[in-house]
Design a protein around this motif. Structure first.
Motif, PDB file in Angstrom:
ATOM      1  N   ARG B 135      42.387  37.443  43.255  1.00 47.43           N
ATOM      2  CA  ARG B 135      42.383  36.578  42.059  1.00 47.43           C
ATOM      3  C   ARG B 135      43.558  35.602  42.098  1.00 47.43           C
ATOM      4  NH1 ARG B 135      42.672  39.195  37.060  1.00 47.43           N
ATOM      5  NH2 ARG B 135      43.180  41.216  37.958  1.00 47.43           N
ATOM      6  N   ARG B 136      44.688  36.034  42.669  1.00 48.12           N
ATOM      7  CA  ARG B 136      45.819  35.092  42.818  1.00 48.12           C
ATOM      8  C   ARG B 136      45.432  33.956  43.755  1.00 48.12           C
ATOM      9  NH1 ARG B 136      49.073  39.739  42.462  1.00 48.12           N
ATOM     10  NH2 ARG B 136      49.086  39.993  44.735  1.00 48.12           N
ATOM     11  N   ALA B 137      44.690  34.287  44.822  1.00 47.52           N
ATOM     12  CA  ALA B 137      44.257  33.243  45.760  1.00 47.52           C
ATOM     13  C   ALA B 137      43.281  32.290  45.082  1.00 47.52           C
ATOM     14  CB  ALA B 137      43.624  33.888  46.991  1.00 47.52           C
ATOM     15  N   VAL B 138      42.383  32.847  44.255  1.00 52.45           N
ATOM     16  CA  VAL B 138      41.431  32.001  43.515  1.00 52.45           C
ATOM     17  C   VAL B 138      42.202  31.102  42.539  1.00 52.45           C
ATOM     18  CG1 VAL B 138      39.565  32.026  41.797  1.00 52.45           C
ATOM     19  CG2 VAL B 138      39.478  33.590  43.757  1.00 52.45           C
ATOM     20  N   PHE B 227      37.260  23.834  41.073  1.00 49.80           N
ATOM     21  CA  PHE B 227      37.552  24.352  42.407  1.00 49.80           C
ATOM     22  C   PHE B 227      36.973  23.389  43.430  1.00 49.80           C
ATOM     23  CE2 PHE B 227      36.834  28.482  40.062  1.00 49.80           C
ATOM     24  CZ  PHE B 227      38.110  28.994  40.182  1.00 49.80           C
ATOM     25  N   ARG B 228      37.644  23.255  44.573  1.00 49.54           N
ATOM     26  CA  ARG B 228      36.955  22.673  45.728  1.00 49.54           C
ATOM     27  C   ARG B 228      35.997  23.745  46.212  1.00 49.54           C
ATOM     28  NH1 ARG B 228      42.545  22.138  48.077  1.00 49.54           N
ATOM     29  NH2 ARG B 228      43.516  20.297  47.114  1.00 49.54           N
ATOM     30  N   GLN B 229      34.707  23.418  46.254  1.00 46.76           N
ATOM     31  CA  GLN B 229      33.699  24.444  46.550  1.00 46.76           C
ATOM     32  C   GLN B 229      34.042  25.231  47.820  1.00 46.76           C
ATOM     33  OE1 GLN B 229      30.929  25.372  44.488  1.00 46.76           O
ATOM     34  NE2 GLN B 229      32.355  24.257  43.169  1.00 46.76           N
ATOM     35  N   GLN B 230      34.516  24.522  48.858  1.00 52.55           N
ATOM     36  CA  GLN B 230      34.758  25.228  50.122  1.00 52.55           C
ATOM     37  C   GLN B 230      35.872  26.261  49.995  1.00 52.55           C
ATOM     38  OE1 GLN B 230      32.636  24.894  52.729  1.00 52.55           O
ATOM     39  NE2 GLN B 230      33.729  26.738  53.411  1.00 52.55           N
ATOM     40  N   ASP B 231      36.855  25.992  49.141  1.00 48.75           N
ATOM     41  CA  ASP B 231      37.931  26.972  48.935  1.00 48.75           C
ATOM     42  C   ASP B 231      37.360  28.306  48.449  1.00 48.75           C
ATOM     43  OD1 ASP B 231      39.706  25.001  49.619  1.00 48.75           O
ATOM     44  OD2 ASP B 231      40.473  24.670  47.583  1.00 48.75           O
ATOM     45  N   LEU B 232      36.465  28.234  47.469  1.00 45.18           N
ATOM     46  CA  LEU B 232      35.887  29.473  46.917  1.00 45.18           C
ATOM     47  C   LEU B 232      34.937  30.129  47.905  1.00 45.18           C
ATOM     48  CD1 LEU B 232      36.117  30.822  43.928  1.00 45.18           C
ATOM     49  CD2 LEU B 232      37.392  28.756  44.471  1.00 45.18           C
ATOM     50  N   VAL B 245      27.350  29.497  42.032  1.00 42.76           N
ATOM     51  CA  VAL B 245      26.893  28.755  40.855  1.00 42.76           C
ATOM     52  C   VAL B 245      27.946  28.809  39.748  1.00 42.76           C
ATOM     53  CG1 VAL B 245      25.172  28.712  39.000  1.00 42.76           C
ATOM     54  CG2 VAL B 245      24.449  28.968  41.386  1.00 42.76           C
ATOM     55  N   ALA B 246      28.486  29.999  39.497  1.00 43.20           N
ATOM     56  CA  ALA B 246      29.451  30.128  38.398  1.00 43.20           C
ATOM     57  C   ALA B 246      30.563  31.110  38.756  1.00 43.20           C
ATOM     58  CB  ALA B 246      28.742  30.594  37.129  1.00 43.20           C
ATOM     59  N   TYR B 247      31.800  30.723  38.474  1.00 44.19           N
ATOM     60  CA  TYR B 247      32.932  31.636  38.587  1.00 44.19           C
ATOM     61  C   TYR B 247      33.397  31.948  37.166  1.00 44.19           C
ATOM     62  CZ  TYR B 247      37.003  34.001  40.417  1.00 44.19           C
ATOM     63  OH  TYR B 247      37.936  34.973  40.742  1.00 44.19           O
ATOM     64  N   LEU B 248      33.230  33.219  36.766  1.00 45.77           N
ATOM     65  CA  LEU B 248      33.433  33.608  35.372  1.00 45.77           C
ATOM     66  C   LEU B 248      34.648  34.525  35.221  1.00 45.77           C
ATOM     67  CD1 LEU B 248      29.704  34.509  34.545  1.00 45.77           C
ATOM     68  CD2 LEU B 248      30.851  32.296  34.230  1.00 45.77           C
ATOM     69  N   CYS B 249      35.454  34.273  34.200  1.00 43.19           N
ATOM     70  CA  CYS B 249      36.538  35.169  33.807  1.00 43.19           C
ATOM     71  C   CYS B 249      36.028  35.994  32.625  1.00 43.19           C
ATOM     72  CB  CYS B 249      37.769  34.371  33.399  1.00 43.19           C
ATOM     73  SG  CYS B 249      38.297  33.194  34.661  1.00 43.19           S
ATOM     74  N   VAL B 250      36.188  37.313  32.691  1.00 43.81           N
ATOM     75  CA  VAL B 250      35.571  38.212  31.713  1.00 43.81           C
ATOM     76  C   VAL B 250      36.576  39.251  31.221  1.00 43.81           C
ATOM     77  CG1 VAL B 250      33.704  39.877  31.314  1.00 43.81           C
ATOM     78  CG2 VAL B 250      33.340  37.937  32.878  1.00 43.81           C
ATOM     79  N   GLY B 251      36.658  39.446  29.915  1.00 41.27           N
ATOM     80  CA  GLY B 251      37.510  40.489  29.372  1.00 41.27           C
ATOM     81  C   GLY B 251      37.361  40.587  27.864  1.00 41.27           C
ATOM     82  N   HIS B 252      37.886  41.671  27.304  1.00 40.45           N
ATOM     83  CA  HIS B 252      37.824  41.865  25.852  1.00 40.45           C
ATOM     84  C   HIS B 252      38.627  40.773  25.142  1.00 40.45           C
ATOM     85  CE1 HIS B 252      35.836  45.797  25.624  1.00 40.45           C
ATOM     86  NE2 HIS B 252      36.400  46.033  26.803  1.00 40.45           N
TER      87      HIS B 252
END
Lengths: 290, 290
Positions: B135-138, B227-232, B245-252
Motif C-alpha cells: 500500500r505504501r508503494a501504491v 495513477f499512471r495505469q502502468q504503475d498499478l 477498473v477501480a482501486y478502492l480504499c475501504v474501511g469503517h
C-alpha cells in the motif's frame, strides 16, 4: 408513499447545527451561489434528497467543510438492499404495457443522478424514448446488429443464441438512453487526467443506481448492447462529444427469473466467488480459468 | 445478524414448485452439473443468495426456463435503498483503523458478484490489498501521478486542488483492486460483439454494488483514479489480458459528508437533474451547458 418518509424506522437526522454549529440550508444556498467556481454550471446545487443537503456552507475557495456523524443502517435496511441487489435482473420479455408513473420515474432518475462521478463531473444525460416510430427504428438497428452477432457463433451454440430473446425495445413502454458528455466540466477534470474513461465509468455507476431503484419500484430494466454504435448515434442525434453508454428498456414486471436468465437457460454458469478473490497481488494465470 | 434473515418483514418466498412445478435445488444442481456448456468454467453455479437459486433447471441446450412471480418491495424497503444511495460518499479521510470483519467483507463482495455482466461474463476479480509495504508503494504511485494532475490546474484552482485530500490508501485498513479479465468467456461473448467495452462496464456495475453494500454495512469506500495505469499494473502483477477498473480504499467510518465532498468544498456544484433529462432524442448543443 412519498419519497423521504419511512415513519418510525429512521433514527432522527442530526441537524447541521448539532454537529458543526453551521448554517441553515437557505443560508448555505446563498453562500454556494456566491462562490466563484470555474467549473460551475448551474446557478445553485441540485438537492437529491434531504440527506444530501449541505450542512457545511462553502465560504470561499477553501471552505471549512466538515463531515457529520454518519447515518447508520439497520440489519433490516441492509437486508432490503441485498434483496434488491439479488432480485435485479436483465429483463427482456417480462415487460407489462402499463406506463411508468412520472413520480416513480423521477425517483429512479434521482437515484441515478446520486451516483458517484469523477471530479463530481456528473457527465450523464437521460433520453426518455417513448415515441413508437423511434423505438421501431431502434429495434430495426438491433435486428441488423443481432444478425451479425449470431453469425459469430457456430453449430449448437448459434441455434441456442438464436433462441434467446435479447431485448424488450418494443415491449417495454419506455426506453432510456444513458449518455456521457465527454466534455462536461471543461478540459481538466479532477481525477480524470490519468484515466480518460473515468467519465464513462461514472455514467455506468448511474446506470446501476437506476437499475436497482427501478427493481425496488417494481420496474424491470434490460440493457441492450447489440447495436452498431453509429446507428444509435444517428437515431438519437448524439453530438460528437456525447457517447451512448447504455440503452435501457424499462417497464413494470410481475414476473422475473430467480437467477440470471442466461444461467437459467443454460448459456453460462455462475462463477465461484472464491475463485475471483485474490490477496495483495494477481495470482494465477488469469484468475478464473479464462 | 446473518445475511438472509429479516424476520416478519418479507413476504413468504415462493418455492419453485408453486409456480413452475419444477425441481428441488439439489436436483437443479445435478441437472446444471450435467449440462454441456462450451463457455462453462466452474463445475456448478455459485449461489449469491436464496433469491438467486434456480427454480427452473436447464435440461439441455434450450431448457424450458420460466420466470417466477416477481418479488415485491415495500415502500419501507425502497426507502432503505434510496437512503443508502443518497448516503454513499467517495471517502478519502474518514476511515477508522478497525479491520473489516471477514463475514461483512464477504457480504459486500457477494453484492458485487451479483452485478449484471454482458453475456453473464462475470469478468471481475477482487484483489484484497492489506500488506502495508504494497500500500505504501501504491501511495507513492498516487503521489507521483497527483503531482502531474495538480500541474494541470492554474492559479486559484491549483491551490484549491492542492488543498484537497484525494485518497485514503494508507489510512484505510483495506484496499480492493477490482479488475476486468478482457478474455474471460472466450473469443465471442454474447452482447459484446458491437461494444468491446461492455465487460469494463459490467465490472463498474460490480463496483457500484460493492460501494452501496459497503455503505449499508457502515464502511466507507473511496475510488482512487489518480495513477499512471502502468504503475498499478506493475504493483499488482496484472497479466496483459486483465485491466484495472477501480482501486478502492475501504474501511469503517463514523463520519461522512452530508453532500459530495467536492460540492461541500466548493469545487463543483450539483447539476439540475431537469437539465439532464431529454425526450426521444438529444436536445440542445450539449445538454447541460458543457
Amino acid at each position: 408513499m412519498p419519497l423521504g418518509s419511512a415513519p418510525g424506522r429512521r433514527p432522527p437526522r442530526q441537524t447541521p447545527s448539532q454537529k458543526t454549529g453551521l448554517t441553515t440550508w437557505s443560508g448555505a444556498v446563498e453562500r454556494v451561489r456566491s462562490l466563484s467556481n470555474a467549473e460551475s454550471i448551474m446557478p445553485e446545487p441540485y438537492v437529491v434528497s434531504e440527506t444530501a443537503r449541505p450542512s457545511t456552507a462553502p465560504e470561499q475557495g477553501h471552505p471549512p467543510a466538515k463531515p457529520e456523524q454518519a447515518r447508520e443502517f439497520t440489519p433490516t435496511e441492509r437486508q432490503a438492499l441485498y434483496d434488491v441487489i439479488n432480485a435485479r435482473r436483465d429483463v427482456r420479455n417480462e415487460f407489462l404495457p402499463d406506463p411508468v408513473d412520472p413520480a416513480m420515474l423521477r425517483r429512479v432518475l434521482e437515484a441515478a443522478h446520486a451516483a458517484p462521478s469523477v471530479g463530481f463531473m456528473q457527465p450523464w444525460n437521460f433520453i426518455l424514448i417513448r415515441d413508437a416510430a423511434r423505438r421501431r427504428a431502434v429495434h430495426a438497428a438491433f435486428e441488423a446488429a443481432n444478425a451479425e452477432a449470431e453469425a459469430m457463433f457456430e453449430g449448437e451454440k448459434r441455434s441456442h443464441y438464436a433462441a434467446l430473446k435479447l431485448e424488450g425495445i418494443l415491449k417495454a413502454p419506455l426506453n432510456i438512453a444513458v449518455t456521457c458528455d465527454r466534455t462536461r466540466g471543461g478540459k481538466v477534470v479532477l481525477g480524470r487526467t490519468h484515466n480518460r474513461d473515468m467519465d464513462l465509468y461514472s455514467t455506468v455507476c448511474a446506470v446501476q443506481n437506476l437499475w436497482l431503484a427501478a427493481r425496488a419500484e417494481g420496474l424491470g430494466v434490460g440493457w441492450v448492447s447489440i447495436f452498431r454504435q453509429q446507428d444509435l448515434r444517428n437515431l438519437l442525434d448524439l453530438p460528437e462529444n456525447v457517447e451512448l453508454v447504455a440503452y435501457l428498456c424499462v417497464g413494470h414486471i410481475d414476473e422475473a427469473f430467480a437467477q440470471p436468465e442466461l444461467q437459467a437457460r443454460g448459456w453460462r454458469k455462475r462463477l465461484d466467488l472464491d475463485a475471483l478473490i485474490m490477496e495483495d497481488r494477481w495470482q494465477g494465470p488469469d484468475g478464473a480459468g479464462g
